[in-house]
Design a protein around this motif. Sequence first.
Motif, PDB file in Angstrom:
ATOM      1  N   VAL A 120      18.809  77.052  34.018  1.00 57.27           N
ATOM      2  CA  VAL A 120      17.806  76.639  33.033  1.00 57.27           C
ATOM      3  C   VAL A 120      18.465  75.760  31.969  1.00 57.27           C
ATOM      4  O   VAL A 120      17.907  74.736  31.560  1.00 57.27           O
ATOM      5  CB  VAL A 120      17.123  77.869  32.399  1.00 57.27           C
ATOM      6  N   ILE A 121      19.658  76.136  31.543  1.00 57.35           N
ATOM      7  CA  ILE A 121      20.387  75.339  30.550  1.00 57.35           C
ATOM      8  C   ILE A 121      20.791  74.007  31.167  1.00 57.35           C
ATOM      9  O   ILE A 121      20.642  72.949  30.544  1.00 57.35           O
ATOM     10  CB  ILE A 121      21.607  76.111  30.017  1.00 57.35           C
ATOM     11  N   LYS A 122      21.286  74.031  32.393  1.00 52.95           N
ATOM     12  CA  LYS A 122      21.665  72.780  33.065  1.00 52.95           C
ATOM     13  C   LYS A 122      20.474  71.837  33.175  1.00 52.95           C
ATOM     14  O   LYS A 122      20.581  70.640  32.874  1.00 52.95           O
ATOM     15  CB  LYS A 122      22.210  73.071  34.461  1.00 52.95           C
TER      16      LYS A 122
ATOM     17  N   GLY B 235      30.915  67.288  18.172  1.00 52.78           N
ATOM     18  CA  GLY B 235      29.974  66.867  19.190  1.00 52.78           C
ATOM     19  C   GLY B 235      30.490  67.056  20.605  1.00 52.78           C
ATOM     20  O   GLY B 235      29.933  66.511  21.543  1.00 52.78           O
ATOM     21  N   ASP B 236      31.583  67.804  20.737  1.00 58.77           N
ATOM     22  CA  ASP B 236      32.185  68.050  22.043  1.00 58.77           C
ATOM     23  C   ASP B 236      32.044  69.543  22.337  1.00 58.77           C
ATOM     24  O   ASP B 236      32.702  70.367  21.700  1.00 58.77           O
ATOM     25  CB  ASP B 236      33.655  67.630  22.018  1.00 58.77           C
ATOM     26  N   PHE B 237      31.178  69.881  23.288  1.00 57.67           N
ATOM     27  CA  PHE B 237      30.807  71.267  23.537  1.00 57.67           C
ATOM     28  C   PHE B 237      31.176  71.700  24.951  1.00 57.67           C
ATOM     29  O   PHE B 237      31.149  70.890  25.879  1.00 57.67           O
ATOM     30  CB  PHE B 237      29.291  71.459  23.356  1.00 57.67           C
ATOM     31  N   ALA B 238      31.498  72.984  25.093  1.00 55.33           N
ATOM     32  CA  ALA B 238      31.648  73.621  26.406  1.00 55.33           C
ATOM     33  C   ALA B 238      30.779  74.870  26.371  1.00 55.33           C
ATOM     34  O   ALA B 238      30.972  75.741  25.523  1.00 55.33           O
ATOM     35  CB  ALA B 238      33.100  73.991  26.688  1.00 55.33           C
ATOM     36  N   VAL B 239      29.810  74.932  27.261  1.00 54.91           N
ATOM     37  CA  VAL B 239      28.869  76.050  27.280  1.00 54.91           C
ATOM     38  C   VAL B 239      29.194  76.936  28.481  1.00 54.91           C
ATOM     39  O   VAL B 239      29.180  76.468  29.624  1.00 54.91           O
ATOM     40  CB  VAL B 239      27.410  75.551  27.339  1.00 54.91           C
TER      41      VAL B 239
ATOM     42  N   ASP C  97      30.040  70.126  28.345  1.00 50.94           N
ATOM     43  CA  ASP C  97      30.542  70.666  29.607  1.00 50.94           C
ATOM     44  C   ASP C  97      29.781  71.956  29.884  1.00 50.94           C
ATOM     45  O   ASP C  97      29.783  72.868  29.043  1.00 50.94           O
ATOM     46  CB  ASP C  97      32.040  70.967  29.518  1.00 50.94           C
ATOM     47  N   LEU C  98      29.133  72.042  31.025  1.00 49.77           N
ATOM     48  CA  LEU C  98      28.382  73.230  31.414  1.00 49.77           C
ATOM     49  C   LEU C  98      29.211  73.956  32.468  1.00 49.77           C
ATOM     50  O   LEU C  98      29.345  73.471  33.593  1.00 49.77           O
ATOM     51  CB  LEU C  98      27.007  72.837  31.933  1.00 49.77           C
TER      52      LEU C  98
END
Length: 170
Positions: free
Chosen positions: A59-61, A47-51, A96-97
């Motif tokens: 758009v994702i943000k 459940g810990d992501f960096a995109v 994290d974006l």
Amino acid sequence: MKVAILAGGLGSRLAEETEVKPKPMVEIGGQPILWHIMMYYAQFGYGDFAVALGYKGEVIKRWMREYAHLHGDMTVSLGTGEVTLHDPHRHDWTVDLVETGQDTATGGRIKRLQPWSGGGTFMLTWGDGLSNVDLHALLAFHRAHGRLATLTAVRPPARFGHLDFDGDRV
């Protein structure tokens, strides 16, 4: 363990969809591909992501920021602007974006995610990387072979690239 998602490419093969949004935001069943990928990883306890953002990253943000507010119950204090979310069924994800640049190639995006990777083993997929890979078995395979990286692929090979194999090595 961190899951890195490469979501910065132009998505030119889906031009009719990606003129207004990046490919990971193309919807399947009413949700973006990116959401489906994250849900799949969450089923395995990640459940810990960096995109890694690039093309139309805003758009994702925007979607990530609005997702929590548009899915579930909330209380809004109009006097203070304070928002309290009340849904106990929300996804307990950290995302994290990371701006990696619109013109950055794949290797550069991965390098720019390095400070966000947690410093150890991490998973990495593309923003359209839907699969049914058993992630626990994949991680066990990776650890058992002691290599720097483990790659999954499908057959037949994609028309936009190929892998040369020597047994189970690329």
